[in-house]
Design an enzyme around this catalytic site. Structure first.
Site, PDB file in Angstrom:
ATOM      1  N   GLU A   1      42.416  46.681  47.851  1.00  0.00           N
ATOM      2  CA  GLU A   1      43.795  46.634  47.375  1.00  0.00           C
ATOM      3  C   GLU A   1      44.154  47.862  46.562  1.00  0.00           C
ATOM      4  O   GLU A   1      43.279  48.628  46.142  1.00  0.00           O
ATOM      5  CB  GLU A   1      44.066  45.342  46.597  1.00  0.00           C
ATOM      6  CG  GLU A   1      43.276  45.201  45.317  1.00  0.00           C
ATOM      7  CD  GLU A   1      43.463  43.839  44.641  1.00  0.00           C
ATOM      8  OE1 GLU A   1      43.712  42.840  45.320  1.00  0.00           O
ATOM      9  OE2 GLU A   1      43.337  43.798  43.404  1.00  0.00           O
TER      10      GLU A   1
ATOM     11  N   HIS B   1      35.150  46.379  34.082  1.00  0.00           N
ATOM     12  CA  HIS B   1      36.016  45.321  34.600  1.00  0.00           C
ATOM     13  C   HIS B   1      35.653  43.964  34.028  1.00  0.00           C
ATOM     14  O   HIS B   1      35.930  42.938  34.615  1.00  0.00           O
ATOM     15  CB  HIS B   1      35.974  45.247  36.130  1.00  0.00           C
ATOM     16  CG  HIS B   1      36.374  46.524  36.774  1.00  0.00           C
ATOM     17  ND1 HIS B   1      37.609  47.083  36.587  1.00  0.00           N
ATOM     18  CD2 HIS B   1      35.694  47.374  37.576  1.00  0.00           C
ATOM     19  CE1 HIS B   1      37.672  48.211  37.256  1.00  0.00           C
ATOM     20  NE2 HIS B   1      36.517  48.425  37.849  1.00  0.00           N
TER      21      HIS B   1
ATOM     22  N   ARG C   1      37.755  26.708  36.959  1.00  0.00           N
ATOM     23  CA  ARG C   1      36.809  26.218  35.946  1.00  0.00           C
ATOM     24  C   ARG C   1      37.356  26.574  34.565  1.00  0.00           C
ATOM     25  O   ARG C   1      38.391  27.210  34.464  1.00  0.00           O
ATOM     26  CB  ARG C   1      35.463  26.917  36.139  1.00  0.00           C
ATOM     27  CG  ARG C   1      35.659  28.437  36.171  1.00  0.00           C
ATOM     28  CD  ARG C   1      34.399  29.224  36.046  1.00  0.00           C
ATOM     29  NE  ARG C   1      34.601  30.611  36.420  1.00  0.00           N
ATOM     30  CZ  ARG C   1      35.034  31.568  35.618  1.00  0.00           C
ATOM     31  NH1 ARG C   1      35.353  31.283  34.381  1.00  0.00           N
ATOM     32  NH2 ARG C   1      35.169  32.808  36.040  1.00  0.00           N
TER      33      ARG C   1
ATOM     34  N   LYS D   1      38.507  35.274  47.403  1.00  0.00           N
ATOM     35  CA  LYS D   1      39.695  35.986  46.927  1.00  0.00           C
ATOM     36  C   LYS D   1      40.621  36.276  48.106  1.00  0.00           C
ATOM     37  O   LYS D   1      41.839  36.254  47.969  1.00  0.00           O
ATOM     38  CB  LYS D   1      39.305  37.311  46.275  1.00  0.00           C
ATOM     39  CG  LYS D   1      38.666  37.173  44.893  1.00  0.00           C
ATOM     40  CD  LYS D   1      38.578  38.554  44.243  1.00  0.00           C
ATOM     41  CE  LYS D   1      37.393  38.719  43.323  1.00  0.00           C
ATOM     42  NZ  LYS D   1      37.541  38.198  41.987  1.00  0.00           N
TER      43      LYS D   1
HETATM   44  P1  ADP Z   1      36.344  39.404  38.945  1.00  0.00           P
HETATM   45  O1  ADP Z   1      36.606  38.084  39.588  1.00  0.00           O
HETATM   46  O2  ADP Z   1      35.143  40.084  39.493  1.00  0.00           O
HETATM   47  O3  ADP Z   1      36.376  39.352  37.468  1.00  0.00           O
HETATM   48  P2  ADP Z   1      39.108  40.231  39.183  1.00  0.00           P
HETATM   49  O4  ADP Z   1      39.775  40.222  40.480  1.00  0.00           O
HETATM   50  O5  ADP Z   1      39.377  39.097  38.260  1.00  0.00           O
HETATM   51  O6  ADP Z   1      37.531  40.347  39.417  1.00  0.00           O
HETATM   52  O7  ADP Z   1      39.409  41.603  38.441  1.00  0.00           O
HETATM   53  C1  ADP Z   1      38.724  41.974  37.259  1.00  0.00           C
HETATM   54  C2  ADP Z   1      39.437  43.124  36.575  1.00  0.00           C
HETATM   55  O8  ADP Z   1      39.494  44.262  37.408  1.00  0.00           O
HETATM   56  C3  ADP Z   1      40.870  42.860  36.220  1.00  0.00           C
HETATM   57  O9  ADP Z   1      40.982  42.188  34.997  1.00  0.00           O
HETATM   58  C4  ADP Z   1      41.451  44.248  36.147  1.00  0.00           C
HETATM   59  O10 ADP Z   1      41.119  44.899  34.957  1.00  0.00           O
HETATM   60  C5  ADP Z   1      40.725  44.968  37.235  1.00  0.00           C
HETATM   61  N1  ADP Z   1      41.508  44.938  38.465  1.00  0.00           N
HETATM   62  C6  ADP Z   1      41.470  43.991  39.435  1.00  0.00           C
HETATM   63  N2  ADP Z   1      42.321  44.292  40.431  1.00  0.00           N
HETATM   64  C7  ADP Z   1      42.923  45.461  40.101  1.00  0.00           C
HETATM   65  C8  ADP Z   1      43.877  46.314  40.724  1.00  0.00           C
HETATM   66  N3  ADP Z   1      44.388  46.012  41.912  1.00  0.00           N
HETATM   67  N4  ADP Z   1      44.248  47.440  40.090  1.00  0.00           N
HETATM   68  C9  ADP Z   1      43.721  47.762  38.895  1.00  0.00           C
HETATM   69  N5  ADP Z   1      42.819  47.024  38.265  1.00  0.00           N
HETATM   70  C10 ADP Z   1      42.401  45.889  38.847  1.00  0.00           C
END
Ligand code: ADP
Length: 634
Positions: free
Chosen positions: A200, A235, A292, A116
């Site tokens: 972040e 999440h 994917r 990431k």
């Molecule tokens: P993963 O790859 O583990 O699924 P992601 O980066 O795709 O993680 O994030 C998963 C979820 O977490 C997002 O869909 C969102 O709901 C929450 N999320 C991610 N980043 C943020 C952020 N900066 N602020 C608020 N919620 C976040």
């Protein structure tokens, strides 16, 4: 087209890939672990190769064994599904080297998006907007803490190699930072073998909107619109839909263009998803790219009418994309609900066990505009009745996908589909999903990633007294069961003529710690009268097919299904499920206090941290142990 492919996955996605392959006349090879020797995905393929023991590390994650299986069976290509090796650049490279086609992007693209942190740096230079944060290489805890301070709390710590919400920690103030960091690192190391993190800004009430992209090896790249995956717990997505409610044409095309730019920046080929987090005002930021097919790809298939696995196979064969961006359109609205073996009342803790009953609604088809046939209900499942949900893999049972001309129609179909599901043997999120779909927040599309938490009390109500109708169904089931057991022996019948007073019986059930009672009076002429609480009325019972029962209780008609298992009555009534246990007053009751001072893990797992020693005084609610089970920390 390929003659034969190997599917390096299990569960619903392996079945789903096999389905498309079969339609295209492509032979399929399944792989399986010892826990999956009899699994549905093995039956769905033409051939199967054993990989090793149940643990994924010794089976589905062993790239060398999978490649050997492909070569031994003459499979020309490997479809990795999602999870497992799907985003493993080394595996993709090993396939390339061995002359087996990896049905996915080139190893270099996976690698570029695999971290990431690195992906963010790359996206920054491609001009794709990012959430403010720190995604550098220096992982010094003090530096990370000061980065968090600079960003401003709340912040989110994420595993750089992360996925599936694992390792992610929200930190609301500086004092929590150190502990969250170590817990995130530990979970990241256990899940991904890499403890690098990024920090972040934690956005308040954002939406998760992602863009499906497809690129071919001839330099073409298109986006197949968006999916809204804002409804999440831990999440992790539970309900997804396409298109995103409230999306404007203009925002769609700018998000689509950003997604295509992201894909082009890494010379992408195949199916990919660019995930964005969207603020209230519609500002969107790049979160990550998944290289994917996604779990939720069916909603895109439902609104576009395309088979994305077919596209993947064609592109992997070297074919060009079948259409250009300007030819693409979508129709109607699709929703997907993920059915999990988990317990919503216990923090969505995964549940394991045998699916003693698994009834899923029937998939359907009907005709819409231009004579195009569209399914309105689609079920993607990787298990059958009698199969086991084990602690080794993801506890997903099935995906329920519905399509409607508009969101309201899709929503109504989802209600009906959820009401058609009956599961006995594992805790599951069916009723929870039903409540989410029925909630006014979801119905009015007031979506953001905090929806479930914000409406916690409405979506996760305390276990209460079962409805009188449920108790009436349970009594009716008991009566029917006794009648069928007794046969026609008049001496055995409690319902026969008797002298003096009419016969009367008390039924006592227990439901999640709540005791309930009902009284059944056998009246002259064979009539029954049932009283539950204040409500007493004549009861007529009719057995339907299988476990279904229809009763007429006074003026009220009640229909449901009741499955009897030893002392338990599993009652399914109007999308609700209750287990009523017959109270046996003679049985010795276990002393609940005997458990005080002890602790029983609700599932098998591994203790990864111990926060208290013998002799430590602890407060109620304090964390004593951390157990890792099903790739999550509990
Ligand atoms: P993963 O790859 O583990 O699924 P992601 O980066 O795709 O993680 O994030 C998963 C979820 O977490 C997002 O869909 C969102 O709901 C929450 N999320 C991610 N980043 C943020 C952020 N900066 N602020 C608020 N919620 C976040």
């Amino acid at each position: 087209m390929f003659r034969k492919i190997l599917i390096a996955n299990r569960g619903e996605i392996a079945c789903r890939v096999a389905h498309s392959a079969r339609r295209l006349g492509v032979e399929t090879v399944a792989v399986y672990s010892d826990a999956d020797a009899q699994a549905k995905h093995v039956a769905a393929c033409d051939e199967a190769v054993r990989l090793g023991p149940a643990a994924a590390r010794e089976s589905y994650l062993v790239g060398a064994s999978i490649l050997r299986a492909a070569q031994a069976t003459g499979a020309e290509a490997i479809h990795p599904g999602y999870g497992f090796l799907s985003e493993n650049a080394e595996f993709a490279a090993a396939c390339e080297k061995a002359g087996v086609v990896f049905i996915g992007p080139p190893a270099k693209s996976i690698h570029a998006m695999g971290s990431k942190s690195a992906a963010k740096t790359l996206m920054q230079s491609a001009g794709v907007p990012l959430v403010p944060g720190y995604h550098g290489d220096d992982q010094d805890p003090a530096l990370l803490a000061s980065a968090a301070q600079a960003i401003g709390f709340p912040v989110l710590i994420k595993a750089s190699a992360g996925g599936g919400g694992k390792g992610m920690r929200i930190v609301r103030n500086a004092s929590e930072f150190a502990q969250s960091l170590s817990s995130c690192k530990r979970e990241a190391l256990a899940s991904f073998g890499d403890d690098k993190v990024l920090v972040e800004k934690y956005l308040q009430r954002p939406r998760h909107i992602e863009i499906q992209i497809f690129a071919d090896s001839h330099g073409n790249c298109v986006y197949l619109f968006e999916r809204d995956c804002s409804v999440q717990r831990r999440h992790q997505k539970v309900l997804e839909e396409a298109p995103a409610p409230g999306m404007t044409e203009q925002r769609r095309s700018s998000m689509g263009a950003a997604a295509v730019a992201a894909a082009r920046a890494v010379a992408y080929v195949g199916a990919g998803t660019v995930e964005f987090i969207v603020d209230h005002d519609g500002t969107f930021y790049f979160m990550e790219m998944n290289t994917r097919l996604q779990v939720e790809h069916p909603v895109t298939e439902m609104i576009t009418g395309f088979d994305l696995v077919e596209w993947q196979l064609r592109i992997a064969c070297g074919e060009a994309l079948p259409c250009r961006q300007e030819d693409l359109k979508f129709e109607g609205h699709a929703l997907e609900a993920r059915l999990y073996a988990e317990n919503p009342d216990r923090g969505f803790l995964p549940s394991t066990g045998t699916l003693r009953r698994l009834h899923l609604p029937a998939a359907s088809e009907f005709v819409v505009h231009d004579g195009a046939r569209r399914a309105s209900v689609r079920i993607d499942s990787g298990v059958r009745e009698g199969d086991t949900i084990s602690p080794y893999y993801d506890p997903m049972i099935a995906k329920l996908i519905v399509w409607g001309e508009d969101r309201a129609t899709a929503l109504a179909r989802m209600h009906a589909a959820l009401a058609g599901v009956q599961i006995i043997g594992v805790s599951n999120n069916i009723e929870f999903l039903g409540r989410v779909v029925a909630s006014s927040a979801f119905a009015t599309a007031d979506l953001d990633t905090g929806l479930i938490e914000r409406h916690h009390d409405e979506l996760l109500p305390k276990h209460g007294v079962p409805e009188p109708q449920v108790i009436a169904l349970a009594v009716a089931a008991q009566v029917l069961n006794e009648r069928s057991r007794r046969g026609s022996d008049p001496w055995d019948s409690i319902e026969a003529f008797r002298l003096h007073l009419p016969a009367s019986r008390r039924f006592e059930f227990e439901d999640g710690g709540i005791e309930v009672f009902a009284q059944l009076d056998y009246q002259p002429g064979g009539k029954l009268r049932l009283t539950v609480g204040e409500h007493g009325a004549e009861l007529a019972i009719a057995a339907g097919p299988e476990a279904s029962i229809n009763i007429l209780w006074g003026e009220e008609r009640v229909a449901g299904d009741v499955v009897l298992e030893a002392e338990a009555l599993h009652v399914f009534h109007r999308a609700r499920y209750r287990i009523l246990t017959v109270i046996d007053r003679l049985q010795h009751t276990a002393d609940a206090d005997a458990r005080a001072g002890g602790l029983t893990a609700p599932m098998p797992g591994k203790i990864v941290a111990i926060n208290a020693q013998a002799g430590t005084r602890v407060a109620r609610g304090a964390a004593l142990l951390v157990m890792e089970a099903m790739k999550m920390e509990h």
